[in-house]
Structure formats: structure tokens, C-alpha cells
Design an enzyme around this catalytic site. Structure first.
Site, PDB file in Angstrom:
ATOM      1  N   ARG A  16       0.832  -1.200   0.000  1.00  0.00           N
ATOM      2  CA  ARG A  16       0.000   0.000   0.000  1.00  0.00           C
ATOM      3  C   ARG A  16       0.872   1.257   0.000  1.00  0.00           C
ATOM      4  NH1 ARG A  16      -0.859   4.874   2.432  1.00  0.00           N
ATOM      5  NH2 ARG A  16      -0.280   3.914   4.416  1.00  0.00           N
ATOM      6  N   ASP A  17       1.472   1.545   1.109  1.00  0.00           N
ATOM      7  CA  ASP A  17       2.282   2.761   1.216  1.00  0.00           C
ATOM      8  C   ASP A  17       3.461   2.713   0.259  1.00  0.00           C
ATOM      9  OD1 ASP A  17       3.225   5.173   2.063  1.00  0.00           O
ATOM     10  OD2 ASP A  17       3.665   4.563   4.101  1.00  0.00           O
ATOM     11  N   HIS A 207       4.780   4.476  12.730  1.00  0.00           N
ATOM     12  CA  HIS A 207       5.042   4.398  11.289  1.00  0.00           C
ATOM     13  C   HIS A 207       6.035   5.513  10.967  1.00  0.00           C
ATOM     14  CE1 HIS A 207       3.638   3.767   6.989  1.00  0.00           C
ATOM     15  NE2 HIS A 207       4.293   4.919   6.894  1.00  0.00           N
ATOM     16  N   HIS A 209       9.220   7.286   8.568  1.00  0.00           N
ATOM     17  CA  HIS A 209       9.886   7.406   7.280  1.00  0.00           C
ATOM     18  C   HIS A 209      11.361   7.699   7.536  1.00  0.00           C
ATOM     19  CE1 HIS A 209       6.196   8.329   4.529  1.00  0.00           C
ATOM     20  NE2 HIS A 209       5.946   7.353   5.381  1.00  0.00           N
ATOM     21  N   CYS A 240       4.336   9.577   1.044  1.00  0.00           N
ATOM     22  CA  CYS A 240       2.994  10.149   0.999  1.00  0.00           C
ATOM     23  C   CYS A 240       2.853  11.075  -0.204  1.00  0.00           C
ATOM     24  CB  CYS A 240       2.705  10.933   2.285  1.00  0.00           C
ATOM     25  SG  CYS A 240       1.100  11.774   2.277  1.00  0.00           S
ATOM     26  N   ASN A 249      10.087   5.281   3.162  1.00  0.00           N
ATOM     27  CA  ASN A 249       9.702   4.476   4.321  1.00  0.00           C
ATOM     28  C   ASN A 249      10.914   3.739   4.876  1.00  0.00           C
ATOM     29  OD1 ASN A 249       6.749   4.544   4.808  1.00  0.00           O
ATOM     30  ND2 ASN A 249       6.644   3.921   2.674  1.00  0.00           N
TER      31      ASN A 249
END
Length: 309
Positions: A16-17, A207, A209, A240, A249
Site C-alpha cells: 500500500r504505502d 510508522h 519514514h 505520501c 519508508n
């Protein structure tokens, strides 16, 4: 001596990300990558998002991907939504466990969801009702929990209030997102302490980065603070699309290496995680940012031997 948990529960977010910033790849390639991810031993996978296909075309095939997840019954899947409509789509597709993003700053919330933080958090009640009605759990992910690319530093009390309100309205757990990769270990612990004091008994994940190179240090700080739920992305893919400069990430294989070498059980096989990074690299067609992937693993240097000084 470091004070660390005996084990952590990593969530793989690469599908996803990791892919949301990429050019769309075929569903078959995503499922091949998922197969490689499953082979690592990871237990939780964020598999897609139910958002506007126009805004994130790389994830326009969410229903098609979710329709194939029965092939991996051992995995706990979740999907991200940005509002009530996405939640309805997800539940209709058979996805019960949802993550709903609320930005802690108005600037990012308006760019990301076209509504203020206050308006966004009030939607938790409806999304929680949908999720619980489908037999799932709702995780509220607080984006720009530390810093916003539009509004600057996010006050601790602002993030705390968003967390408190999300739980009041039905969120089962929380995740704090360092959306633009600006936080550092001291600030990580400060915010974790404040949020957990405001919502005692609610699990809080993280979460991070690695945009500015502090992602792994923040992972270690969070683990020392007792956090056991950590997001990471295969090969370091992702970022993002609604936050300028938010690429990078933290890489799953680097988190596994860091924690396992520090005596923390992740449940993942490092060799398989590096193999998954190679599958991801082939799928997207460009080099990945993971240092460990580029080095070839801790005991597999790439290239010819050389003398260093």
C-alpha cells in the site's frame, strides 16, 4: 544495556504505502510480491487502500487484489481508507480490518482529504460502526503526528487530542505517523508517553519514514519505550503523495536486521525479506533505497572485493 521488548509485531506496508507513489503495476505482479512477503514470516500486511483512483491510480485495483487474499489465510490483512465512502467500498469487498487516516494538522488534512482535522476525526464514529459491523477492528492512523509540511511542527497536545477523540469515537487502536520523516528519538518518546497517558490501555503503533536518515533510530527509541507494533516497507518503498518530500519508508529488511541483531524477535526471516526486496525492485523497475538491500545482506557483499582504509 538496551532495554528492549522480547518480540515485536511488524506490519508490512509495501503493497500500500510502498506502491502508492509508483506507476501502476499489474495485479498479478502485486500478488507475486505478496507471495514473497508472505514467505518472510510476517504476520500482518497492509495490502491496499480504498481511496480515489484518480488521486492514487496505483491502487485503483483494490477490489481485485482483495478478492485474491483467500490464498494466504495465515496472514492478517488490513486496508487503508480516507473516509466513509472508502470504508463502505472496503467492507463491500470483504475487507473488515481498516485503517483510517486522520491528519493532526489542518494543512495536511485539507491537502489529503479536503477537510479539517476536526471534521476528519468525527468520521471515526461511522467508520468504526462499519468496521465493527463487519467483524473487524479499526485503527486510527494519525498522520503528521510530529511535523507537517504545510503547518510546521505539530504541537504534542494537538496529536494527543486527535488520539483521544478517535478512541472516544470507536477506534480500537492507534498508529502515530512520521509522515515527512522529520522526528528524532527524543521527540518519539515524548509523544508516545503523552498519547499513551491520554488513552490508557489502547495499543499505539508507529510508522516512520527514513527521509532524513533517522528512521531506524526512531524505531529503536520506540521499541525501548515499549512499542511492539511497527510498520515497515519492503525495500524502503513508498511515501505520501500529499506531503512534499515525504519519500522513504523505513525498509522492512533493515528493521529486521536492526532488531534481530539486538536480540528482539521479529518473526521474520532476513534472507526471505531480502528476497522480497528483490521481487519488489523487479516489480517497480528501479533501484530501491534500502541500504541493506544494496549491500546484499549482512554476509553477502555485492561486487568485487576491495581494500578499504
Amino acid at each position: 544495556m538496551l532495554s528492549l521488548p522480547r518480540s515485536v509485531d511488524l506490519r508490512e506496508v509495501g503493497l500500500r504505502d510502498g506502491l502508492q507513489l509508483e506507476a501502476p503495476i499489474p495485479p498479478a505482479a502485486k500478488l507475486t510480491l505478496l507471495d514473497a512477503i508472505a514467505a518472510t514470516g510476517v504476520r500482518r500486511v497492509e495490502v491496499t487502500s480504498f481511496v480515489s483512483p484518480q488521486a492514487v491510480p496505483a491502487l485503483a485495483d483494490a477490489e481485485q487484489v482483495v478478492g485474491e487474499l483467500h490464498r494466504w489465510p495465515e496472514l492478517h490483512f488490513s486496508a487503508l481508507v480516507a473516509g466513509r465512502g472508502g470504508a463502505r467500498r472496503a467492507v463491500a469487498a470483504g475487507m473488515a480490518n481498516l485503517e483510517y487516516v486522520v491528519s493532526a494538522s489542518d494543512g495536511h488534512s485539507l491537502a489529503n482529504a479536503r477537510r479539517t482535522t476536526g471534521e476528519a476525526v468525527e468520521a471515526v464514529v461511522d467508520i468504526a460502526e462499519l468496521t465493527h459491523g463487519a467483524g473487524g477492528r479499526l485503527e486510527a492512523i494519525i498522520a503528521v503526528a510530529w511535523d507537517c509540511p504545510f503547518d510546521g511542527r505539530t504541537p504534542v497536545e494537538r496529536t494527543v487530542e486527535v488520539a483521544r477523540r478517535a478512541v472516544e469515537l470507536g477506534a480500537d487502536e492507534l498508529c502515530l505517523g512520521d509522515t515527512i520523516g522529520t522526528t528524532v528519538p527524543g521527540r518519539v518518546v515524548e509523544l508516545l508517553d503523552a498519547v499513551r497517558a491520554a488513552v490508557p490501555g489502547v495499543e499505539v503503533g508507529v510508522h516512520f519514514h527514513d527521509t532524513r536518515g533517522a528512521g531506524l533510530a526512531c524505531v529503536l527509541a520506540a521499541a525501548q519505550a515499549g512499542v511492539t507494533k511497527i510498520d515497515a516497507s519492503v525495500g524502503g518503498l513508498g511515501g505520501c503523495p500529499f506531503a512534499p518530500g515525504a519519500s522513504g519508508n523505513i525498509a522492512t529488511e533493515e528493521v529486521v536486521y536492526l532488531l534481530e541483531e539486538s536480540g528482539v524477535d521479529t518473526g521474520l526471516d532476513l534472507t526471505a525479506a531480502l528476497d522480497a526486496a528483490r521481487v519488489a525492485e523487479r516489480a517497480v523497475g528501479h533501484d530501491l533505497p534500502s541500504n541493506l538491500h544494496r549491500a546484499g545482506g549482512p554476509n553477502r557483499p555485492r561486487g568485487r572485493a576491495s581494500v578499504t582504509r
